[in-house]
Design a protein around this motif. Structure first.
Motif, short mmCIF file in Angstrom:
data_model
loop_
_atom_site.label_atom_id
_atom_site.label_comp_id
_atom_site.label_asym_id
_atom_site.label_seq_id
_atom_site.Cartn_x
_atom_site.Cartn_y
_atom_site.Cartn_z
N PRO A 142 0.78 -1.22 0.04
CA PRO A 142 0.05 -0.15 0.04
C PRO A 142 0.70 1.38 0.07
O PRO A 142 2.04 1.25 0.33
CB PRO A 142 -0.72 0.01 1.39
N PRO A 143 0.43 2.22 -0.58
CA PRO A 143 1.13 3.57 -0.79
C PRO A 143 1.29 4.23 0.67
O PRO A 143 0.32 3.85 1.63
CB PRO A 143 0.30 4.30 -1.63
N GLY A 144 2.17 5.46 0.73
CA GLY A 144 2.01 6.18 2.22
C GLY A 144 3.52 5.89 2.77
O GLY A 144 4.39 4.88 2.48
N PRO A 145 4.17 6.70 3.45
CA PRO A 145 5.34 6.89 4.27
C PRO A 145 5.56 5.65 5.11
O PRO A 145 6.57 5.25 5.36
CB PRO A 145 5.33 8.21 4.99
N SER A 146 4.31 5.24 5.55
CA SER A 146 4.29 4.24 6.84
C SER A 146 4.61 2.92 6.20
O SER A 146 5.06 1.98 6.64
CB SER A 146 2.90 3.94 7.50
N SER A 147 4.32 2.88 4.87
CA SER A 147 4.67 1.41 4.14
C SER A 147 6.22 1.25 3.62
O SER A 147 6.30 0.23 2.97
CB SER A 147 3.55 1.15 3.12
N ARG A 148 6.84 2.27 3.83
CA ARG A 148 8.49 2.19 3.41
C ARG A 148 9.03 1.13 4.00
O ARG A 148 9.20 0.77 4.80
CB ARG A 148 9.22 3.46 3.80
N ARG A 149 9.61 0.13 2.64
CA ARG A 149 10.39 -1.04 3.25
C ARG A 149 11.79 -0.83 2.72
O ARG A 149 12.13 -0.25 1.85
CB ARG A 149 9.63 -2.11 2.30
N LYS A 150 12.50 -1.66 3.37
CA LYS A 150 14.03 -1.77 2.84
C LYS A 150 14.01 -2.79 1.71
O LYS A 150 13.21 -3.51 1.54
CB LYS A 150 14.88 -2.39 3.96
N PRO A 151 15.16 -2.53 0.82
CA PRO A 151 15.08 -3.09 -0.42
C PRO A 151 15.25 -4.79 -0.17
O PRO A 151 15.90 -4.82 0.67
CB PRO A 151 16.29 -2.59 -1.32
N SER A 152 14.63 -5.57 -1.09
CA SER A 152 14.87 -6.93 -0.79
C SER A 152 16.12 -7.48 -1.42
O SER A 152 16.48 -8.62 -1.48
CB SER A 152 13.53 -7.58 -1.41
N GLY A 153 16.63 -6.77 -2.36
CA GLY A 153 17.76 -6.92 -3.23
C GLY A 153 17.55 -7.21 -4.60
O GLY A 153 18.34 -7.58 -5.38
N GLU A 182 3.96 5.16 -10.65
CA GLU A 182 3.44 6.48 -9.69
C GLU A 182 4.55 6.69 -8.78
O GLU A 182 5.09 5.89 -8.09
CB GLU A 182 2.22 5.98 -9.03
N ILE A 183 5.21 8.03 -8.91
CA ILE A 183 6.18 8.43 -8.16
C ILE A 183 5.68 8.84 -6.75
O ILE A 183 4.66 9.37 -6.60
CB ILE A 183 6.84 9.79 -8.83
N ASN A 184 6.40 8.19 -5.65
CA ASN A 184 6.07 8.33 -4.19
C ASN A 184 6.86 9.43 -3.72
O ASN A 184 8.06 9.41 -3.85
CB ASN A 184 6.38 7.17 -3.47
N CYS A 185 6.08 10.45 -3.19
CA CYS A 185 7.04 11.40 -2.61
C CYS A 185 7.39 11.31 -1.15
O CYS A 185 6.66 10.51 -0.48
CB CYS A 185 6.09 12.93 -2.51
N ARG A 186 8.34 11.92 -0.77
CA ARG A 186 8.99 11.51 0.55
C ARG A 186 8.65 12.79 1.16
O ARG A 186 8.58 14.04 1.02
CB ARG A 186 10.66 11.49 0.64
N GLN A 187 8.16 12.66 2.41
CA GLN A 187 7.92 13.80 3.66
C GLN A 187 9.07 14.32 4.14
O GLN A 187 10.09 13.65 4.34
CB GLN A 187 6.98 13.21 4.77
#
Length: 110
Positions: free
Chosen positions: A48-59, A102-107
């Motif tokens: 899901p979109p949003g800053p709370s759903s930000r994940r580390k790259p899985s590689g 869709e580009i996700n903006c950073r807060q």
């Protein structure tokens, strides 16, 4: 990942490639995919979109190629985006041609 499958991902652009002016126009970006569960087994999970759903790259690296474009506004190394399309293996690398994105903006932190 199936050989040809439609999928939706979220990731961060690691690098971009623009061919020489004499070559056919195309724009390529390599994305480090973020998985929903934090591992490569969840590579096809929707995030899901949003800053709370930000994940580390899985590689997992996924190549995005836009045919007929020499540049895409807002797409540069470090950009977070969600993208989807038909995934195929090209030279052993998962590749999506002309993805929806869709580009996700950073807060900004205050």
């Amino acid at each position: 990942m199936a050989k040809r499958s439609r999928a939706k991902y979220r990731g961060t652009i690691d690098s971009i490639t623009v061919p020489p002016a004499a070559a056919a126009p195309s724009f390529s970006a390599v994305v480090l995919e973020h998985s929903a569960a934090g591992n490569a087994d969840a590579a096809q999970a929707e995030v899901p979109p949003g800053p709370s759903s930000r994940r580390k790259p899985s590689g997992q690296r996924i190549r995005l190629i836009w045919i007929g474009q020499r540049q895409i506004a807002g797409i540069s190394a470090g950009t977070d985006l969600e993208f989807e399309g038909m995934v195929s293996l090209v030279d052993g690398i998962p590749t999506i041609y002309n993805p929806r994105y869709e580009i996700n903006c950073r807060q900004e932190r205050t």
